[in-house]
Scaffold this motif. Structure first.
Motif, mmCIF file in Angstrom:
data_model
loop_
_atom_site.group_PDB
_atom_site.id
_atom_site.type_symbol
_atom_site.label_atom_id
_atom_site.label_comp_id
_atom_site.label_asym_id
_atom_site.label_seq_id
_atom_site.Cartn_x
_atom_site.Cartn_y
_atom_site.Cartn_z
ATOM 1 N N VAL A 129 2.533 3.994 -6.424
ATOM 2 C CA VAL A 129 2.188 2.629 -6.482
ATOM 3 C C VAL A 129 2.416 2.159 -8.011
ATOM 4 O O VAL A 129 2.601 1.071 -8.327
ATOM 5 C CB VAL A 129 0.944 2.377 -6.031
ATOM 6 C CG1 VAL A 129 0.376 1.235 -6.674
ATOM 7 C CG2 VAL A 129 0.950 2.537 -4.685
ATOM 8 N N THR A 130 2.108 3.192 -8.983
ATOM 9 C CA THR A 130 2.175 2.798 -10.332
ATOM 10 C C THR A 130 3.715 2.380 -10.975
ATOM 11 O O THR A 130 3.968 1.428 -11.838
ATOM 12 C CB THR A 130 1.681 3.809 -11.323
ATOM 13 O OG1 THR A 130 0.374 4.363 -11.052
ATOM 14 C CG2 THR A 130 1.892 3.880 -12.759
ATOM 15 N N VAL A 170 0.867 -13.826 -5.469
ATOM 16 C CA VAL A 170 0.060 -13.042 -5.642
ATOM 17 C C VAL A 170 0.301 -11.571 -5.088
ATOM 18 O O VAL A 170 0.201 -11.692 -3.676
ATOM 19 C CB VAL A 170 -1.391 -13.640 -5.512
ATOM 20 C CG1 VAL A 170 -2.425 -12.608 -5.683
ATOM 21 C CG2 VAL A 170 -1.482 -14.860 -6.268
ATOM 22 N N TRP A 171 0.406 -10.434 -5.730
ATOM 23 C CA TRP A 171 0.717 -9.382 -5.141
ATOM 24 C C TRP A 171 -0.612 -8.344 -5.254
ATOM 25 O O TRP A 171 -1.261 -8.164 -6.584
ATOM 26 C CB TRP A 171 1.883 -8.625 -5.551
ATOM 27 C CG TRP A 171 2.996 -9.176 -5.453
ATOM 28 C CD1 TRP A 171 3.640 -10.457 -6.096
ATOM 29 C CD2 TRP A 171 4.070 -8.924 -4.443
ATOM 30 N NE1 TRP A 171 4.844 -10.543 -5.597
ATOM 31 C CE2 TRP A 171 5.101 -9.708 -4.613
ATOM 32 C CE3 TRP A 171 4.270 -7.746 -3.705
ATOM 33 C CZ2 TRP A 171 6.143 -9.629 -3.835
ATOM 34 C CZ3 TRP A 171 5.393 -7.731 -2.723
ATOM 35 C CH2 TRP A 171 6.231 -8.513 -3.007
ATOM 36 N N VAL A 172 -1.132 -7.403 -4.323
ATOM 37 C CA VAL A 172 -2.046 -6.606 -4.422
ATOM 38 C C VAL A 172 -1.501 -5.272 -4.165
ATOM 39 O O VAL A 172 -0.806 -5.258 -3.165
ATOM 40 C CB VAL A 172 -3.211 -6.934 -3.456
ATOM 41 C CG1 VAL A 172 -4.179 -5.903 -3.371
ATOM 42 C CG2 VAL A 172 -3.780 -8.307 -3.358
ATOM 43 N N LEU A 173 -1.444 -4.548 -4.972
ATOM 44 C CA LEU A 173 -0.766 -3.027 -4.824
ATOM 45 C C LEU A 173 -2.177 -2.059 -4.877
ATOM 46 O O LEU A 173 -3.041 -2.020 -5.626
ATOM 47 C CB LEU A 173 -0.029 -2.750 -5.950
ATOM 48 C CG LEU A 173 1.501 -3.472 -5.781
ATOM 49 C CD1 LEU A 173 1.470 -4.654 -5.983
ATOM 50 C CD2 LEU A 173 2.498 -2.679 -6.577
ATOM 51 N N ASP A 174 -2.276 -1.252 -3.829
ATOM 52 C CA ASP A 174 -3.218 -0.049 -4.004
ATOM 53 C C ASP A 174 -2.705 1.230 -3.122
ATOM 54 O O ASP A 174 -1.640 1.380 -2.602
ATOM 55 C CB ASP A 174 -4.396 -0.546 -3.261
ATOM 56 C CG ASP A 174 -4.655 -0.705 -1.905
ATOM 57 O OD1 ASP A 174 -3.177 -0.798 -1.338
ATOM 58 O OD2 ASP A 174 -5.419 -0.915 -1.239
ATOM 59 N N ARG A 216 0.667 -1.177 0.250
ATOM 60 C CA ARG A 216 0.004 -0.096 -0.031
ATOM 61 C C ARG A 216 1.035 1.164 0.087
ATOM 62 O O ARG A 216 1.803 1.579 0.835
ATOM 63 C CB ARG A 216 -0.727 -0.089 1.260
ATOM 64 C CG ARG A 216 -1.881 1.136 1.272
ATOM 65 C CD ARG A 216 -2.687 0.854 2.312
ATOM 66 N NE ARG A 216 -3.648 0.213 1.568
ATOM 67 C CZ ARG A 216 -4.906 -0.424 2.261
ATOM 68 N NH1 ARG A 216 -5.101 -0.453 3.355
ATOM 69 N NH2 ARG A 216 -5.634 -1.234 1.502
ATOM 70 N N GLY A 217 0.821 1.994 -1.166
ATOM 71 C CA GLY A 217 1.647 3.282 -1.155
ATOM 72 C C GLY A 217 0.533 4.608 -0.787
ATOM 73 O O GLY A 217 -0.594 4.600 -0.654
#
Length: 141
Positions: A93-94, A129-133, A86-87
């Motif tokens: 994050v992009t 599996v990565w979740v970025l938000d 989480r950024g």
């Protein structure tokens, strides 16, 4: 008292490559201790596998990993966990997304979501599996 939670990933012979990749994405310090370094070689072919590995980024990112010895059972499973990053901003994050997406399978494109200015999910070349938000303020329920 401070408590820090760090994801610890388990691999079967791919921990070194995965940690080196995560280091290339997030930067910081890379720590790799092989079974040989730790004097804990069970099988000669596992001597250079990772007994303890960690990436510690200057931005607060941390992840640990090791190679499960052949003498122990191991089943990676399907989506048994996600690593969430989480950024503070969409550009931050992009940038991480662009680097992490290399050789990955995109599960959900990085895009605005109802709960975040940017959210995406991918499965990297190592099966993680990565979740970025982007962190967003939430109204109390």
């Amino acid at each position: 008292m401070t408590v820090l939670t760090t994801p610890h990933l388990n691999f079967r012979g791919e921990a070194r490559a995965a940690l080196e990749f995560y280091h290339s994405v997030f930067g910081g310090q890379l720590i790799l201790v092989s079974n040989a370094d730790a004097f804990s070689v069970e099988r000669a072919e596992e001597a250079q596998q990772i007994k303890f590995g960690q990436v510690i980024g200057g931005n607060g990112f941390q992840i640990m990993a090791f190679d499960v010895p052949a003498s122990n059972s191991y089943e990676q499973g399907e989506k048994s966990f996600f690593v969430s990053v989480r950024g503070d901003s969409v550009p931050e994050v992009t940038e991480l997304w662009g680097r992490l997406a290399e050789d990955s399978t995109i599960i959900e494109d990085l895009a605005p979501a109802q709960f975040s200015p940017a959210y995406g999910m991918l499965k990297d070349a190592y099966g993680v599996v990565w979740v970025l938000d982007v962190a967003a303020a939430y109204e109390a329920a």
